[in-house]
Design a protein around this motif. Structure first.
Motif, PDB file in Angstrom:
ATOM      1  N   LEU A 136       3.904  65.843  13.800  1.00 43.76           N
ATOM      2  CA  LEU A 136       4.122  64.299  13.963  1.00 43.76           C
ATOM      3  C   LEU A 136       2.786  63.752  13.577  1.00 43.76           C
ATOM      4  O   LEU A 136       1.766  63.702  14.231  1.00 43.76           O
ATOM      5  CB  LEU A 136       4.382  64.005  15.226  1.00 43.76           C
ATOM      6  N   LEU A 137       2.760  62.665  12.700  1.00 43.17           N
ATOM      7  CA  LEU A 137       1.747  61.848  12.178  1.00 43.17           C
ATOM      8  C   LEU A 137       1.884  60.668  12.638  1.00 43.17           C
ATOM      9  O   LEU A 137       2.954  59.934  12.223  1.00 43.17           O
ATOM     10  CB  LEU A 137       1.257  62.242  10.524  1.00 43.17           C
ATOM     11  N   ALA A 138       0.900  59.994  13.376  1.00 40.25           N
ATOM     12  CA  ALA A 138       0.995  58.404  13.696  1.00 40.25           C
ATOM     13  C   ALA A 138       0.008  57.736  12.578  1.00 40.25           C
ATOM     14  O   ALA A 138      -1.039  58.221  12.485  1.00 40.25           O
ATOM     15  CB  ALA A 138       0.472  58.184  14.930  1.00 40.25           C
ATOM     16  N   VAL A 139       0.526  56.608  11.947  1.00 41.38           N
ATOM     17  CA  VAL A 139      -0.371  55.925  11.057  1.00 41.38           C
ATOM     18  C   VAL A 139      -0.687  54.466  11.898  1.00 41.38           C
ATOM     19  O   VAL A 139       0.320  53.773  12.282  1.00 41.38           O
ATOM     20  CB  VAL A 139       0.475  55.452   9.688  1.00 41.38           C
ATOM     21  N   VAL A 140      -1.913  54.515  12.158  1.00 41.43           N
ATOM     22  CA  VAL A 140      -2.281  52.969  12.690  1.00 41.43           C
ATOM     23  C   VAL A 140      -3.135  52.272  11.932  1.00 41.43           C
ATOM     24  O   VAL A 140      -3.855  52.650  11.007  1.00 41.43           O
ATOM     25  CB  VAL A 140      -2.990  53.345  14.209  1.00 41.43           C
ATOM     26  N   GLY A 141      -3.440  50.958  12.206  1.00 47.20           N
ATOM     27  CA  GLY A 141      -4.480  50.089  11.753  1.00 47.20           C
ATOM     28  C   GLY A 141      -3.975  48.649  11.745  1.00 47.20           C
ATOM     29  O   GLY A 141      -2.916  48.454  12.586  1.00 47.20           O
ATOM     30  N   HIS A 142      -4.650  47.725  11.617  1.00 53.28           N
ATOM     31  CA  HIS A 142      -4.497  46.268  11.803  1.00 53.28           C
ATOM     32  C   HIS A 142      -3.515  45.842  10.883  1.00 53.28           C
ATOM     33  O   HIS A 142      -3.154  46.525   9.806  1.00 53.28           O
ATOM     34  CB  HIS A 142      -5.853  45.322  11.539  1.00 53.28           C
ATOM     35  N   CYS A 182      -2.980  46.036   6.653  1.00 53.45           N
ATOM     36  CA  CYS A 182      -4.097  47.096   6.095  1.00 53.45           C
ATOM     37  C   CYS A 182      -3.144  48.105   5.136  1.00 53.45           C
ATOM     38  O   CYS A 182      -3.763  49.034   4.628  1.00 53.45           O
ATOM     39  CB  CYS A 182      -4.835  47.993   7.202  1.00 53.45           C
ATOM     40  N   GLY A 183      -1.798  48.026   4.955  1.00 55.12           N
ATOM     41  CA  GLY A 183      -1.053  48.959   4.146  1.00 55.12           C
ATOM     42  C   GLY A 183      -0.486  50.111   4.851  1.00 55.12           C
ATOM     43  O   GLY A 183      -0.144  50.937   4.113  1.00 55.12           O
ATOM     44  N   LYS A 184      -0.018  49.712   5.937  1.00 55.23           N
ATOM     45  CA  LYS A 184       0.804  50.644   6.687  1.00 55.23           C
ATOM     46  C   LYS A 184       2.381  51.019   6.215  1.00 55.23           C
ATOM     47  O   LYS A 184       2.605  52.387   5.704  1.00 55.23           O
ATOM     48  CB  LYS A 184       0.947  50.493   8.086  1.00 55.23           C
ATOM     49  N   SER A 185       2.714  49.985   5.937  1.00 55.70           N
ATOM     50  CA  SER A 185       4.191  49.863   5.400  1.00 55.70           C
ATOM     51  C   SER A 185       4.032  50.273   3.811  1.00 55.70           C
ATOM     52  O   SER A 185       4.910  50.920   3.356  1.00 55.70           O
ATOM     53  CB  SER A 185       4.925  48.655   5.403  1.00 55.70           C
ATOM     54  N   SER A 186       3.040  50.056   3.125  1.00 55.00           N
ATOM     55  CA  SER A 186       2.770  50.457   1.718  1.00 55.00           C
ATOM     56  C   SER A 186       2.899  51.891   1.655  1.00 55.00           C
ATOM     57  O   SER A 186       3.333  52.479   0.690  1.00 55.00           O
ATOM     58  CB  SER A 186       1.790  49.973   1.260  1.00 55.00           C
ATOM     59  N   LEU A 187       2.108  52.594   2.686  1.00 54.31           N
ATOM     60  CA  LEU A 187       1.977  54.017   2.501  1.00 54.31           C
ATOM     61  C   LEU A 187       3.364  54.503   2.641  1.00 54.31           C
ATOM     62  O   LEU A 187       3.596  55.410   1.812  1.00 54.31           O
ATOM     63  CB  LEU A 187       1.156  54.598   3.730  1.00 54.31           C
ATOM     64  N   LEU A 190      -5.812  53.605   8.917  1.00 53.97           N
ATOM     65  CA  LEU A 190      -5.799  52.841   7.521  1.00 53.97           C
ATOM     66  C   LEU A 190      -6.687  51.595   7.842  1.00 53.97           C
ATOM     67  O   LEU A 190      -6.410  50.980   8.701  1.00 53.97           O
ATOM     68  CB  LEU A 190      -4.533  52.529   7.197  1.00 53.97           C
ATOM     69  N   VAL A 191      -7.650  51.669   6.908  1.00 53.91           N
ATOM     70  CA  VAL A 191      -8.379  50.114   6.906  1.00 53.91           C
ATOM     71  C   VAL A 191      -8.426  49.385   5.487  1.00 53.91           C
ATOM     72  O   VAL A 191      -8.956  50.330   4.413  1.00 53.91           O
ATOM     73  CB  VAL A 191      -9.905  50.534   7.347  1.00 53.91           C
ATOM     74  N   GLU A 192      -7.884  48.508   5.129  1.00 53.39           N
ATOM     75  CA  GLU A 192      -7.591  47.953   3.909  1.00 53.39           C
ATOM     76  C   GLU A 192      -7.502  48.624   2.785  1.00 53.39           C
ATOM     77  O   GLU A 192      -7.954  48.951   1.888  1.00 53.39           O
ATOM     78  CB  GLU A 192      -9.076  47.243   3.801  1.00 53.39           C
ATOM     79  N   GLY A 193      -6.279  49.265   3.093  1.00 50.72           N
ATOM     80  CA  GLY A 193      -5.624  50.156   1.795  1.00 50.72           C
ATOM     81  C   GLY A 193      -6.359  51.492   1.699  1.00 50.72           C
ATOM     82  O   GLY A 193      -5.937  52.014   0.770  1.00 50.72           O
ATOM     83  N   MET A 194      -7.298  51.899   2.719  1.00 47.89           N
ATOM     84  CA  MET A 194      -7.976  53.357   2.307  1.00 47.89           C
ATOM     85  C   MET A 194      -7.816  54.120   3.814  1.00 47.89           C
ATOM     86  O   MET A 194      -7.772  53.726   4.986  1.00 47.89           O
ATOM     87  CB  MET A 194      -9.160  53.159   1.879  1.00 47.89           C
ATOM     88  N   VAL A 195      -7.739  55.203   3.523  1.00 46.67           N
ATOM     89  CA  VAL A 195      -7.586  56.183   4.826  1.00 46.67           C
ATOM     90  C   VAL A 195      -9.121  56.400   5.356  1.00 46.67           C
ATOM     91  O   VAL A 195     -10.090  56.721   4.559  1.00 46.67           O
ATOM     92  CB  VAL A 195      -7.322  57.585   4.572  1.00 46.67           C
TER      93      VAL A 195
END
Length: 1493
Positions: free
Chosen positions: A621-627, A630-635, A789-794
């Protein structure tokens, strides 16, 4: 089997195992079932033949039975071969899977073998054979399934056309059965015939797509050639070291850009051209026959002049005219049939092609065409092609007719014809100018209409806010201003059309006048006699049609070419590359891998994600977080292959399930939404519902899981939608789950339940690979890995503990939201529907008067809680509130629950009633009243006089032709004859113009009155009406029905009156010249009447069915477009394409009989017209002695014209009936019961009221609608001015109802409310509402300037506004905008964030600054900062006001004066916060949940 069966599945479990009526897939039947007996025979026969060879029992004579067997065997063999050849034939039209060739081959060979064995056995003396018996038995057994399956899928109601004979097809006799059925009772969908196979999407769409693919590949190959040459030439230049001039390179490259576009037109022509050409051939034939009748008329007139010729000549001529006309009728309608069917196929094919394309276009392409535009491609542009096909042949047929007519006219009258033609040619530019002007006006009018509908749409969407703010008047003014402009344009258009009508009616007359005048005055010897006059008149009438049609065809062509470009552009958009994501299974312990990924939303855009390297181990299970942003949905989109892959490699092992951020819900039952095309397995389904916390929701829905969900999931709350979306993913049993923030829309405790039971380490998905985008920090410690994710980068990736140790971006992210905060703000003290979980049981029973331990009452209490919970506002999503109210069960508390029967599925919103049967006379009278009764009569009178003038002119002409017998008098009278003829004709023209003008005035008046009535009523309608009526239905009255009243209805009336009087005039003329004709009128009129009634009844119902079945195509389409990513993720493309095709076929099923009904009618009515011609001619022959040639010519030439009028009259009657319905529908909504008056003159409150702000409820009760239970009961409380009251209670306790009562959106069922000594029920609604202020839960903005949104009545100065904006913290934002206060807000305020919208609502409240403020606190919409801003502003600015706050976050009201706790619509506790916490009651338990106590 995949290779053998092609697209058809070999095995479908939900077709066979889990259904009521099992069936086997076609491919399984064709392979396994067909092969079993064959394999048996081939396996056994070698041994058996060997055995027979050894054992010879002698020879049996050939018996009858044996011969029959052998012949039968051969026949079966031939059948198999025919089957095989049929498959070869079909391969030309569509792709045929190999199984269709293999099976007939195998079976055919086996049949030969069986026949051979029959004979071999006879020769070897075997009397009865076990081997063959078993073979035949197996064959029969295996054939039973396909036989049953064929019966099941057989065309239930095949179209009789396919079996009709030649005559029946020519006369459309096969349609009669439907006409009779439609006359007896209104047609329903089940009465319609199935669509002919060759018109169905299944055949038509692939045909077009094949041609289009061919075109595309041709264009690509040409492009490659061009590119190859360009590159080659460039290389050549470089090798020679020639300095290449940069401009030249530019030129080279620019010429290269003009690569050939694939031509959509060519593919259309290839696919549908040949069929259309048959229709064109019929048209050619018909054009030629048209010119025979004028020649026969000439012979007839000459026959009446001659004396002593045998009378059978005359009869022969009469019957020849009849036969000729009949032939013309039959051929013309065959031509129309071919054209319309082509049009219908075109539409099916275009819609199919667009639908298929829309499932695969890239996001970039989607941006360039909105959903609305694409739906337009389907509806408007496909329709244009359909309309064009009917006219297309006129392009060559019109010039042909004109040339032929001129040739015959020249023969009759010589060069003086040119004078008449000159007049016609001059009229063409006149008509063209009018048409251009009209077109310009139409565009202008469409703009006003769009603006009006857009405004109405917003008003209806925000009607509740308008009522709360008492802003109706200002918005009504806005609508009326637009309407006035619209009517002004309409008036201009109407005057123009009156001019063109005059030109159209007077044209034949003017032409005849100039021609005859020139003819008699050019030469003394030219005498106008009957045959010259009437033959040329009938030729001029033939000329009239093509001359008028040409401009129409050309404009229709122009429109279609625009549509063609648009469709071609859409179909040429880039498609998503299916190889973006590597789906090939490969042995690897990583389920999802992204290596060096760089992605953007469009090729031109800067990359949204770059340097992405992710490896997700199988089953983690991988969680993706960020402001935010920052591109979470894009990922997630990139993993689905929805983004442009600029570089890198993605691979996903196994199938994918996807839960989007905004749940996509189909308009289907709840169960269908979860199953999403997978077979229903009860056990698994129940577990999924349980895990997604949907079981309690099902008990509330009226039909359980078979409840129909409205479009976009309208009758589910946001949280429920999200849970359904999750359930769909869970049910699909995929390998990889991509979840885009599925927990944001649900309450905290539900989120926890879902995490524990579905997503988390112990959930239903353990062992699957899960990628979860989330904002909920509380769950992060339980996940395997976290990706930041920060500004489209891991920025970093690792487990929770690792990331905390690293002290990087993630630790920062956590520190921003210290954990306590998060929990407190997240658990927004919302109480689950199941109350046992939320309150300790004792807390409830302390405050309820239903304490009783009997299970029945307890159960009833639970029922009641539930019922209340849906009645009042639902916290998860304010939008669903209105619909929720309607759906509460009407069970009284205290009844024992009934046994759970099969849930009866209630429709959420009652279906709109389609009127059936004839339209009442009352409706016509309503319209006449709107036009003005006197005016209506005057219009009819004008029409009658114009017909009289026309008859007069023609009778005068026949008198004039009789002068020709005596040439001397003829010369003397010429000038008088011409003068009177001219004056009569001109009178007719003027009368026509007058009648059109008066009709135009009448129609504008009617349009204004009817719209005004509708608008007034809708602004005065109580809120409950808007809650139970879908907006679309109301908008439809304002758009479609008002359009019909504005434009379609008046032109129908105009045509109807014109044709009616023309037909009557014809009868009068024929009867006056041959009185005996009166005998025939009655039977002909009877036939006419019957045909007309049959047709109108059937055609009207067919039109209704067609329009009812049309909207599902478009709604399904727009639904699909919004959900393409989900459909693609689950791999359901083909299923959706099939659904769309079915909907289109369903629509064409009612459209096709509609076209045929027009042909059926045309042939019958024209037959009556032809009979009139026959009788007019026959009687003229009989009365030959007493008639002058002039009168014969007059009556027969009138008879020749009548067919057209009769035909149009029936059409117009039918159109009139279907259009007048609009008046009925508008009337229906103009007469709904209104709310209380806005102002009551003698009960006006003082201007400074309310000055103190004291509010008193006295024994107050209220219910949402008649027949529903009380929502608040017997509430009594007093609030002193300036107090701050917090209102709390669980979902459905009646909190929102309290505010609605203060504004009288709900009227009291008992008791009363008093504000500062004034009883609110006695004063006008506006007087009340304008003195209270509310900040509503959902911020509603209207499109227009910011100033208009703050102050629509323009009461306040700019300084006041800036002041309000400063206090509501918007000053900085607004002053940075170039437009300042004139900032345009888009529809619904889409261009502002939700927080900004909420602050604008605060600014509105600050501007009004009344003594009483009601705050319906916003929930999920707002971030914590905005919320604090609002709270602090309210504390400072509304210090001396009475404030009521409906609180969802308890911390905002802990410092209020008193807190009112509502429970089940009654006051449970009412005291200061400190006392309430000390009491340890309901409020205490809520505060404890929120961590405040």
């Amino acid at each position: 089997m995949e290779q053998l069966c092609g697209p058809k599945p070999f095995w479908k479990p939900n077709l066979t195992l889990s259904t009521e009526i099992p069936d086997l897939p076609e491919c399984f039947q064709l392979s396994v079932l067909a092969w079993i007996p064959c394999f048996y025979l081939w396996l056994v026969s070698p041994l058996y033949l060997f055995y027979l060879k050894r054992n010879n029992r002698g020879y049996i004579m050939m018996s009858i039975l044996n011969r029959v067997k052998t012949v039968f065997g051969f026949i079966l063999w031939i059948v198999c071969w025919t089957d095989l050849f049929a498959s070869f034939h079909e391969i030309k039209e569509k792709d045929v899977p190999p199984i269709y060739f293999i099976t007939p081959l195998i079976v055919g060979m086996t049949m030969l073998l069986a026949t051979f064995i029959i004979q071999f056995e006879r020769l070897r003396g075997v009397q009865s054979s076990g081997v063959l018996f078993i073979f035949w038995m197996l064959s029969v057994l295996c054939a039973i399934v396909p036989f049953r399956s064929k019966i099941l899928h057989a065309n239930k109601n095949p179209c009789p056309e396919s079996t009709a004979g030649f005559l029946s097809r020519m006369t459309f006799w096969w349609f009669t059965s439907m006409a009779i059925k439609g006359y007896k009772s209104p047609l329903e969908t089940k009465d319609l015939w199935s669509l002919n196979k060759q018109d169905s999407s299944e055949l038509v769409v692939p045909k077009l797509l094949r041609e289009w693919e061919g075109e595309k590949s041709k264009a690509q190959s040409i492009e490659q050639d061009v590119n190859g040459q360009a590159v080659y030439s460039k290389a050549g230049a470089e090798t020679n070291h020639v300095e290449v001039n940069p401009e030249e390179v530019e030129v080279l490259l620019s010429s290269k850009k003009d690569t050939p576009q694939p031509s959509f037109l060519r593919s259309l022509l290839k696919a549908f051209g040949p069929y259309f050409l048959i229709g064109s051939a019929f048209k050619l034939l018909q054009d030629l026959i048209t010119f025979i009748n004028p020649q026969l008329l000439r012979m007839l007139i000459e026959f009446t002049k001659e004396t002593g010729v045998p009378s059978w000549w005359g009869f022969a001529l009469a019957f020849m005219m009849f036969g000729c006309a009949l032939l013309q009728t039959l051929i013309l309608h065959q031509h129309f049939q071919y054209c319309f069917v082509t049009g219908m196929r075109l539409r099916t094919a275009i819609i199919g092609a667009i639908y298929r394309k829309s499932l695969v276009i890239t996001n970039e392409a989607k941006r360039s065409s909105t959903v609305g535009e694409v739906v337009n491609l389907m509806s408007v542009d496909a329709q244009r092609f359909m309309d064009l096909t009917t006219f297309l042949n006129m392009l060559w047929s019109a010039p042909l007719q004109i040339i032929l007519a001129l040739f015959f006219l020249w023969q009759t009258l010589g060069p003086s014809v040119l004078a008449g033609v000159a007049v016609m040619v001059l009229l063409i530019p006149f008509n063209a100018v009018i048409a251009m002007k009209t077109r310009a006006y139409q565009v202008e009018q469409m703009q006003y209409k769009d603006a009006r509908i857009k405004l109405m749409n917003e008003i209806l969407n925000g009607i509740k806010v308008l009522k709360l703010y008492a802003w109706e008047v200002s918005f009504k003014e806005k609508v009326l201003q637009i309407r006035q402009k619209e009517l002004n344009v309409l008036r201009k258009t109407a005057y123009l059309s009156a001019l063109s009508t005059m030109a159209w009616t007077s044209a034949p007359f003017l032409v005849a006048l100039t021609t005859f005048a020139v003819y008699v005055s050019v030469d003394k010897n030219n005498v106008l006699d009957a045959d010259k006059a009437f033959v040329s008149l009938s030729l001029f009438n033939i000329l009239r049609f093509p001359l008028n049609m040409l401009p129409q065809v050309i404009s229709s062509l122009v429109q279609a070419s625009v549509s063609l470009k648009r469709i071609q552009a859409f179909l040429s958009h880039d498609e998503l590359d299916p190889d973006n994501v590597d789906k090939k299974p490969a042995p690897s312990d990583h389920a999802v891998t992204v290596v060096n990924g760089k992605f953007s939303w469009a090729k031109k855009d800067p990359p949204a994600l770059q340097h992405i390297n992710v490896m997700v181990p199988q089953g983690s299970l991988l969680a993706v977080v960020g402001h935010v942003g920052c591109g979470k949905s894009s990922l997630v989109a990139a993993l689905l292959g929805e983004m442009e892959k600029l570089e890198g490699h993605i691979s996903i092992r196994g199938s994918v399930a996807y839960v989007p951020q905004q749940a996509w819900i189909q308009n289907a039952t709840l169960r269908d939404n979860i199953l999403f095309g997978r077979p229903y397995v009860e056990q698994k389904y129940r577990c999924v519902l349980e895990a997604c916390a949907l079981t309690p929701d099902l008990e509330v829905l009226p039909g359980g899981d078979l409840t129909e969900i409205g479009e976009k999931g309208i009758n589910l709350s946001g949280g429920q939608r999200q849970r359904v979306s999750l359930a769909r993913a869970l049910y699909s049993e995929a390998d990889v789950y991509l979840m885009d923030d599925p927990l944001s829309a649900v309450d905290a405790h539900v989120a926890k339940h879902i995490f524990d039971h579905v997503i988390g380490p112990e959930g239903a998905l353990r062992g699957k690979t899960r990628i979860l985008v989330t904002h909920g920090i509380s769950f992060l410690p339980q996940v395997d890995n976290i990706l930041v994710l920060v500004e489209g980068m891991v920025s970093e990736m690792g487990s929770y503990q690792d990331l905390l140790k690293q002290n990087g971006a993630f630790a920062e992210f956590l520190r921003n939201y210290s954990l306590e905060d998060i929990i407190e703000e997240d658990e927004v003290t919302e109480v689950l529907i199941d109350e046992e979980e939320s309150f300790p049981d004792d807390a409830l029973s302390n405050h309820t008067d239903m304490v009783d331990n009997e299970p029945a009452v307890n159960e009833a209490r639970r029922q009641f809680m539930r019922q209340i919970s849906i009645m009042s506002n639902d916290l998860e999503n304010p939008k669903t509130k209105s619909i929720r109210k309607r759906r509460c069960s009407e069970r009284r508390p205290g009844e024992p629950p009934q046994e759970k029967k099969e849930p009866k599925v209630e429709k959420l919103i009652q279906a709109e009633t389609a009127e059936t049967g004839r339209v009442k006379f009352k409706v016509y009278w309503e319209y006449a009243k709107a036009v003005g009764p006197i005016l209506s009569l005057f219009i009819c009178f004008l029409y009658a006089s114009q017909s009289a003038a026309a008859i007069g002119a023609n009778i005068w002409l026949s008198q004039w032709t009789n002068d020709s017998r005596d040439s001397v008098t003829a010369q003397e009278k010429v000038h008088m004859r011409v003068g009177v003829y001219a004056s009569l004709g001109i009178t007719q023209g003027i009368l026509v113009m007058f009648s059109s003008f008066t009709l135009a005035m009448g129609k504008i008046q009617a349009a204004r009155k009817l719209h005004q009535g509708l608008l007034d009523n809708k602004f005065h309608t109580p809120q409950a009406f808007f809650d139970t009526t879908p907006l679309g239905r109301i908008i439809n009255r304002f758009s479609k029905d008002i359009y019909v009243i504005d434009e379609a209805l008046p032109s129908t009336i105009l045509m109807f009156l014109g044709t009616f009087f023309a037909s009557v005039a014809t009868m009068i003329v024929i009867v006056s010249s041959t009185p005996i004709f009166a005998v025939v009128i009655v039977p002909l009129a009877l036939v006419y009447f019957f045909v007309q009634r049959f047709y109108v009844a059937t055609s009207r119902q067919l039109k209704r069915l067609e329009s009812v079945s049309r909207s599902p195509i478009y709604s399904h389409f727009s639904e699909t477009i919004t959900g393409t990513s989900v459909i693609r993720a689950y791999g359901r493309n083909s299923a959706f394409v099939l659904m769309s095709d079915m909907k289109v076929d369903e629509n064409q099923k009612s459209y096709y009989p509609g076209i045929v009904s027009n042909r059926w009618l045309g042939i019958r009515i024209e037959f009556i017209g032809n009979c009139i011609v026959l009788f007019a001619a026959v009687f003229a022959v009989l009365e030959k002695e007493n008639l002058s040639p002039g009168l014969v010519g007059l009556s027969v030439s009138y008879a020749l014209q009548v067919t057209m009028s009769l035909n149009w009259m029936v059409r117009m009657t039918s159109d009139l009936e279907s259009n007048i319905v609009a008046v009925e529908r508008v009337k229906e909504y103009s007469e709904t019961p209104p709310e209380a008056p806005w102002e009551v003159e003698d009960k006006k409150p003082p201007t400074d009221w309310p000055s103190e702000g004291n509010v008193e409820f006295a024994d107050y009760s209220v219910r949402y609608r008649e027949g529903l239970d009380l929502v608040l009961r017997n509430i009594s409380l007093r609030v002193k001015g300036g107090e701050k009251i917090g209102i709390v209670g669980r979902t459905g306790a009646g909190k929102s109802s309290m505010t609605l009562c203060l504004f009288r959106l709900l009227e009291a069922a008992g008791g009363e409310i008093t504000i500062d000594g004034v009883k609110i029920k006695e004063i006008g609604l506006h007087d009340l509402r304008s003195k209270l202020t509310i900040i509503p839960q959902e911020p509603v903005l209207f499109s227009g300037t910011l100033r208009m949104n703050l102050d629509p009545f323009e009461k306040y100065s700019d300084d006041d506004m800036w002041n309000a904006l400063t206090l509501s913290h918007l000053h900085k934002f607004v002053s940075n905008q170039p437009a300042k206060l004139a900032l345009e807000c888009s529809e619904g305020g889409e261009n502002l964030s939700v927080g900004q919208r909420q602050l604008i609502c605060l600014a509105r409240a600050l501007l009004r600054k009344t003594r009483i403020l009601i705050l319906d606190e916003a929930t999920a919409a707002i971030d914590l900062e905005t919320d604090d801003l609002i709270q602090s502003t309210i504390r400072t600015q509304f210090e001396d006001c009475t404030v009521f706050t409906i609180a969802h976050r308890l911390n905002t009201i802990m410092d209020y004066t008193r807190i009112l706790v509502l429970d089940k619509g009654q006051i449970a506790e009412f005291d200061t916060p400190v006392n309430l916490i000390a009491q340890k009651g309901i409020f205490y338990s809520m505060a404890k949940d929120a961590g405040l106590a």
